[in-house]
Scaffold this motif. Sequence first.
Motif, PDB file in Angstrom:
ATOM      1  N   LEU A  10      52.785  63.301 -41.119  1.00 10.02           N
ATOM      2  CA  LEU A  10      52.119  62.011 -41.087  1.00 10.02           C
ATOM      3  C   LEU A  10      50.826  62.137 -41.879  1.00 10.02           C
ATOM      4  O   LEU A  10      50.111  63.122 -41.759  1.00 10.02           O
ATOM      5  N   LYS A  11      50.530  61.125 -42.682  1.00 11.60           N
ATOM      6  CA  LYS A  11      49.380  61.201 -43.587  1.00 11.60           C
ATOM      7  C   LYS A  11      48.530  59.946 -43.429  1.00 11.60           C
ATOM      8  O   LYS A  11      49.054  58.836 -43.428  1.00 11.60           O
ATOM      9  N   ILE A  12      47.234  60.140 -43.281  1.00 13.00           N
ATOM     10  CA  ILE A  12      46.291  59.027 -43.218  1.00 13.00           C
ATOM     11  C   ILE A  12      45.238  59.238 -44.292  1.00 13.00           C
ATOM     12  O   ILE A  12      44.678  60.330 -44.431  1.00 13.00           O
ATOM     13  N   ALA A  55      52.432  63.307 -33.318  1.00 14.51           N
ATOM     14  CA  ALA A  55      51.507  62.297 -32.805  1.00 14.51           C
ATOM     15  C   ALA A  55      50.371  63.001 -32.070  1.00 14.51           C
ATOM     16  O   ALA A  55      50.609  63.815 -31.187  1.00 14.51           O
ATOM     17  N   THR A  56      49.162  62.700 -32.477  1.00 11.06           N
ATOM     18  CA  THR A  56      48.001  63.365 -31.891  1.00 11.06           C
ATOM     19  C   THR A  56      46.742  62.595 -32.237  1.00 11.06           C
ATOM     20  O   THR A  56      46.765  61.663 -33.038  1.00 11.06           O
ATOM     21  N   THR A  57      45.645  62.985 -31.656  1.00 11.26           N
ATOM     22  CA  THR A  57      44.327  62.452 -32.006  1.00 11.26           C
ATOM     23  C   THR A  57      43.507  63.590 -32.591  1.00 11.26           C
ATOM     24  O   THR A  57      43.447  64.669 -32.019  1.00 11.26           O
ATOM     25  N   LYS A  58      42.928  63.330 -33.748  1.00 14.63           N
ATOM     26  CA  LYS A  58      42.084  64.335 -34.396  1.00 14.63           C
ATOM     27  C   LYS A  58      40.667  63.784 -34.523  1.00 14.63           C
ATOM     28  O   LYS A  58      40.482  62.588 -34.761  1.00 14.63           O
ATOM     29  N   VAL A  80      43.817  58.592 -35.057  1.00 18.66           N
ATOM     30  CA  VAL A  80      44.935  58.622 -34.115  1.00 18.66           C
ATOM     31  C   VAL A  80      46.246  58.513 -34.888  1.00 18.66           C
ATOM     32  O   VAL A  80      46.469  57.535 -35.607  1.00 18.66           O
ATOM     33  N   PHE A  81      47.086  59.515 -34.750  1.00 18.69           N
ATOM     34  CA  PHE A  81      48.428  59.499 -35.320  1.00 18.69           C
ATOM     35  C   PHE A  81      49.360  59.024 -34.207  1.00 18.69           C
ATOM     36  O   PHE A  81      49.535  59.722 -33.209  1.00 18.69           O
ATOM     37  N   GLU A 158      58.598  63.789 -29.220  1.00 26.97           N
ATOM     38  CA  GLU A 158      57.342  64.071 -29.905  1.00 26.97           C
ATOM     39  C   GLU A 158      57.060  63.112 -31.053  1.00 26.97           C
ATOM     40  O   GLU A 158      55.920  63.008 -31.505  1.00 26.97           O
ATOM     41  N   TYR A 159      58.057  62.345 -31.526  1.00 23.49           N
ATOM     42  CA  TYR A 159      57.854  61.416 -32.631  1.00 23.49           C
ATOM     43  C   TYR A 159      57.978  59.948 -32.235  1.00 23.49           C
ATOM     44  O   TYR A 159      57.557  59.080 -32.974  1.00 23.49           O
ATOM     45  N   HIS A 160      58.614  59.661 -31.091  1.00 26.47           N
ATOM     46  CA  HIS A 160      58.891  58.282 -30.683  1.00 26.47           C
ATOM     47  C   HIS A 160      58.287  57.954 -29.326  1.00 26.47           C
ATOM     48  O   HIS A 160      58.326  58.780 -28.416  1.00 26.47           O
ATOM     49  N   GLU A 161      57.776  56.728 -29.217  1.00 29.75           N
ATOM     50  CA  GLU A 161      57.238  56.241 -27.950  1.00 29.75           C
ATOM     51  C   GLU A 161      58.385  56.029 -26.957  1.00 29.75           C
ATOM     52  O   GLU A 161      59.510  55.746 -27.350  1.00 29.75           O
ATOM     53  N   SER A 162      58.074  56.132 -25.678  1.00 29.40           N
ATOM     54  CA  SER A 162      59.045  55.760 -24.653  1.00 29.40           C
ATOM     55  C   SER A 162      59.072  54.232 -24.578  1.00 29.40           C
ATOM     56  O   SER A 162      58.145  53.563 -25.033  1.00 29.40           O
ATOM     57  N   CYS A 163      60.148  53.679 -24.025  1.00 24.98           N
ATOM     58  CA  CYS A 163      60.204  52.226 -23.892  1.00 24.98           C
ATOM     59  C   CYS A 163      61.167  51.817 -22.783  1.00 24.98           C
ATOM     60  O   CYS A 163      61.998  52.609 -22.337  1.00 24.98           O
ATOM     61  N   LYS A 164      61.004  50.586 -22.360  1.00 26.11           N
ATOM     62  CA  LYS A 164      61.852  49.970 -21.344  1.00 26.11           C
ATOM     63  C   LYS A 164      62.361  48.653 -21.918  1.00 26.11           C
ATOM     64  O   LYS A 164      61.607  47.904 -22.526  1.00 26.11           O
TER      65      LYS A 164
END
Length: 182
Positions: A10-12, A55-58, A80-81, A158-164
Amino acid sequence: RCNPYKHLILKIKINGKLMGYYGNPIKNASIYANGNVVEVDNNGGFIIIELSSNATTKHINLVFEGNEFYEESYKDIEVVFLKYPVKITINADKNNIPINEQLTIYGEVYGLKKASNIDILVNGTIYKTIKTNGTFKTNISFNSSGDYEIYAIYGGDEYHESCKSNVIKVHVEKSSSIMMLL
């Protein structure tokens, strides 16, 4: 078979501007981003590229050490990634059924590139698990009357959010017996 996420980066791109107290750009200077030198252009602008493989916060600590005209300055920024979003929608072929009749659930998962486990829950309890990354169809039967809520969940990775998913309400009726007299 290869994992499409194995080498995900991931690149910002962060664009910034170094300015003095009165808003004038500080030209041709250097700043430090977490200890790495970043050059400032003629307009006071600079670019920082931040990479992450998950996904992480730097936190990035920016430092301008000052010069003969300007005092030193510090700024901490947070990058925030995020994880990729996932969406699940479901619907049923009917909302009222008799006991022991099958109810068909149709669903679709958006945002997953590889097949993953989707749990189908009835009144908060896992009824079955389906492996899919697209559309799915499954049957549910009930052995007692009452009102039921059905939904699907994805636990995330580690790459996708959980969802309902959305919630479907189903009413299961007692079987009625008809007696005919001749």
